[in-house]
Structure formats: C-alpha cells, structure tokens
Enzyme design. Structure first.
Site, short mmCIF file in Angstrom:
data_model
loop_
_atom_site.label_atom_id
_atom_site.label_comp_id
_atom_site.label_asym_id
_atom_site.label_seq_id
_atom_site.Cartn_x
_atom_site.Cartn_y
_atom_site.Cartn_z
N HIS A 161 49.65 10.17 49.38
CA HIS A 161 49.54 8.92 48.60
C HIS A 161 48.20 8.22 48.83
O HIS A 161 47.83 7.30 48.10
CB HIS A 161 50.69 7.99 48.98
CG HIS A 161 51.15 7.13 47.85
ND1 HIS A 161 50.41 6.93 46.71
CD2 HIS A 161 52.29 6.39 47.68
CE1 HIS A 161 51.06 6.12 45.89
NE2 HIS A 161 52.21 5.79 46.46
N THR A 205 55.44 26.69 46.93
CA THR A 205 56.41 27.30 47.83
C THR A 205 57.74 27.42 47.11
O THR A 205 58.14 26.51 46.37
CB THR A 205 56.57 26.48 49.13
OG1 THR A 205 57.57 27.09 49.96
CG2 THR A 205 56.99 25.05 48.85
#
Length: 436
Positions: free
Chosen positions: A407, A355
């Site tokens: 994560h 993006t």
C-alpha cells in the site's frame, strides 16, 4: 598430480553455501565434469564437477558444513589413469595357446580311461516320462481349489448392504456366524477397533528435531521481512471461468498437436496480468530508498512448490511471448525446479508474481509479497457455484482471485482496477488476443 576442488562463484549476493551431499566417495573413480558434491545455497542447489578424470583423493569438508566462495572442498588425483591402464592390461592378458591345448588333451585322456556308468534305458527315459506326466495340470487344480476356497466367504444380506453403503472391504474380515458367515455385527465391531500406532512415531519417537535447510531458512527470513517492511493489503474478486474452459476444451488437441505442449490456464493468466500491468505501472514497480523504480519490462515470477520448499522462477519478457511460449517455458522451469536443477539466474529479475494454491485445493488465501516486488496474484481452485446472470441463477465454474499489494506504492483504486481487468480479460478471453 592432484587437482583442487573449490567452491565456484555462486551468483549475485551469494557468498557462502552448505555442503549438502558428497556424490562420490573417497578413492572412487571420477570422470572430468562429473558432479562430485552438491552445495546448497540460499536460493538453489549447485553441483560442483570434477576438474579432471582420476580418483577422488581427499574430502576436506564434511556434509553439513558451511563454505565460502573459493574454499577448498577436496582434491582429485589424476595419476589414476596409469593404474587404470595397468588394470586393463592385466584383465586383457591371454594365456599361451599351448597350455590350453595341453589341458584339453589331459582332460580327454582322463575321460577316455574312466569307465562310463551304465544307465538303464528305462531309468534314462523315466525322468522324461515324469515330466510329461507332471504337466502343470495338477498345479492348476490346486490353484483353482485355493481360489475357490478364498471365494467361499459367506456374507449375510444385512452385512453386504452395510458394507456397500460404508465401502468396507470384506476380504479381511473373519465372520463370527455359523460356518464363518459375516454378520452385520462383524462390520459394526470395526467401529470399536483401535487404529495401529503411527509408523513415523515408532521410527522417530514422539518428536523430531531437524535442522532447517538453507533454502527453508531463506524463505522464512524473506517472508518475515516482507511482512515487516511492506504495508501489505489484499483485495479479492471472483471470475467466471466458463469461456476460458470452453476455449481450452475446444482447441486443446489442436494446440497440443501444433505446438507440442498442453494448453493450460496459466498462459491465460499471464497474458491477462501483462495487460493489467501495462495499464497500472505502479503494480510493476518497486521502492528503492526514497525512489520508485518503474519497470518497463514484464518478467513474471511463477511460484512452484517442490519437496525442498517454494521456489519462484521467472518468465522473462512475457509481453513478447505467445501462449505456446508461455506454456513451454512454464513446463521447463517447473521441471527444473522439481529436479533441483534450477539456477540462480532463473530466480532473479522478476517484477510481479503469480501463485496458484488451487492445485492443492485452496479456495481462498492472502498470498504474501515476494520482495522487492510490490504485488502478487493468488489463483485458487475452480468450483461450480450459483451466480446471478441477467436476473437468473445459474451454475458456473468460478475461481476466487486475491491480489496482495504494498500500500506504500499502490493505492486501493489501482489494485481493485487491476484485479477487475484480470477478471474481464478471463471472462472475455478474446480481449487477450486484441491486447485490450
């Protein structure tokens, strides 16, 4: 005979849509395959074409209502073909030649019997003489006088200096000095003038209540799910864009003349991401239940902002694309997204997202994940910054990079190392051609 207009299959996992807009009115002529109604789904807008040529007979569902796949939207009456042929026959009808000839003879006899009006030669010639005399010289003189009057606006030296410094347009200021001279005080008085009220407030009132589109509802839902379901974390780095800018400037004309497309920054980033994804497969993977699915293909989603909201079309098999292929495909997908022509297939199958908030002036951000993907790279604007190179302070074009990742599947070491590969590949663009 009436043909039904039904909701077509809308794609994988899409079972309903909202009638966004009827493109034709009831009773209006339509051709086969001509778009009749626009449906808005959770992902894209879909135009439903006419099954036959004819007249739009009935509209069963109003704009704003929700419909399911296979639902009846309306009907098209195909019997209108006969009516069209009859109308054309009437329009093409020619009266008999005799009637025309008789009318011409009658008109000729009337003109012959009527006495012609006497016109004096002087009177007949007079309009011609007037036209010659009344050439646009007088108009030009009047126009020049008006212009000279407009230009005759006296400004005091102090007011002129203040206007130049403050970039104030003096054409709309009436001077309060002698003979209309614009004074310094006239410009200073502008600071106390109240701005006009907001036009939007006048038209719509202090507040507006607008129903969210299906696309906006889906964006809101998916982004909230991404925050709730992923252990999201963002790591940052900066990249010196000097070499990329230099290479782009050096070869952009030759590149465009050969491939018919401009050489942009995005192709460099896509190539750099593919190298990083190959080195760190977890960033290209996703979690499904208690399993990790490693993707051995590299379909990179490119976020595109449109008037309707954010859409993320997919570049497929980017590891097999050249720079020209990437630029061409990005241009085509971006145009389709802005025109509302993007399809559901264009949005599916991405493994990683890029993006670019820099096109809107963003300096730094923490991009949010695009589920079920596990990572997203955020690009930002390029700013001239002071950095230390070989013990010396130099001004270089620098971009901040941000990598948001899940994560649960990606460790910090992998995320930081991936971003470092992006940085090194862009600071030494030759690596992109050597695939190292």
């Amino acid at each position: 005979m009436s043909e039904k207009i039904t909701v077509p299959t809308l794609g994988e996992s899409v079972s309903e849509a909202t009638v966004s807009k009827w493109l034709k009115s009831q009773g209006e002529q339509v051709s086969v395959d001509e778009p009749l109604v626009e449906l808005e789904t959770d992902k894209v807008n879909v135009e439903v074409p006419s099954p036959v040529s004819g007249v739009l007979g009935s509209i069963a569902v109003k704009e704003g209502e929700t419909v399911n796949v296979g639902s009846l939207l309306g009907t098209v009456d195909s019997h209108s073909d006969n009516k069209e042929n009859k109308i054309k026959e009437v329009k093409n009808y020619n009266p008999p030649q005799k009637e025309k000839e008789e009318k011409i003879l009658r008109d000729f006899k009337e003109d012959k019997n009527s006495k012609p009006k006497k016109i004096k030669p002087a009177q007949a010639a007079e309009p011609i003489l007037r036209l010659e005399e009344e050439e646009p010289l007088i108009l030009e003189q009047i126009h020049e006088e008006k212009l000279s009057k407009k230009k005759e606006k006296h400004i005091s030296p102090a007011a002129r200096k203040m206007a130049q410094e403050s970039k104030v347009d003096l054409s709309h200021i009436e001077g309060s000095g002698k003979n209309g001279v614009i004074l310094k005080e006239d410009i200073m008085s502008l600071m106390g003038s109240k701005p006009a009220p907001s036009e939007r407030k006048i038209q719509h009132g202090p507040e507006e209540r607008v129903k969210m589109t299906r696309l906006r509802l889906t964006i809101a839902k998916r982004l909230k799910e991404a925050q709730e379901n992923a252990a999201m974390l963002t790591t940052f780095n900066e990249v010196d864009m000097s070499e990329v800018i230099s290479m782009r400037s050096q070869y952009k004309q030759e590149f465009e003349s050969k491939y018919g497309v401009k050489l942009g920054f995005m192709s460099f980033f896509v190539k750099a991401c593919v190298i990083g994804l190959k080195n760190y497969p977890a960033i290209n993977a996703e979690i499904q239940g208690e399993e990790i699915i490693y993707k051995n293909y590299y379909n990179i989603s490119i976020a595109v902002g449109t008037d309707r909201g954010l859409v993320v079309p997919v570049l497929r098999k980017t590891d097999e694309m050249s720079f020209a292929d990437i630029e061409n495909n990005i241009g085509d997908l971006g145009q389709k997204a802005r025109d509302g022509k993007i399809t559901i297939e264009d949005l599916q199958g991405g493994t990683f997202t890029i993006t670019n908030g820099g096109i809107y002036g963003s300096m730094l951000s923490t991009p949010i994940l695009n589920p079920p993907q596990s990572a997203v790279l955020g690009m930002h604007n390029i700013i001239q910054r002071a950095i230390v190179i070989d013990g010396k302070v130099e001004v270089r074009p620098v971009m901040y990079l941000a990598l948001s990742y899940d994560h649960r599947i990606i460790d910090g070491k992998e995320a930081v190392s991936f971003l470092k590969i992006i940085k090194e590949s862009l600071e030494q663009p030759k690596r992109l051609f050597l695939n190292i």
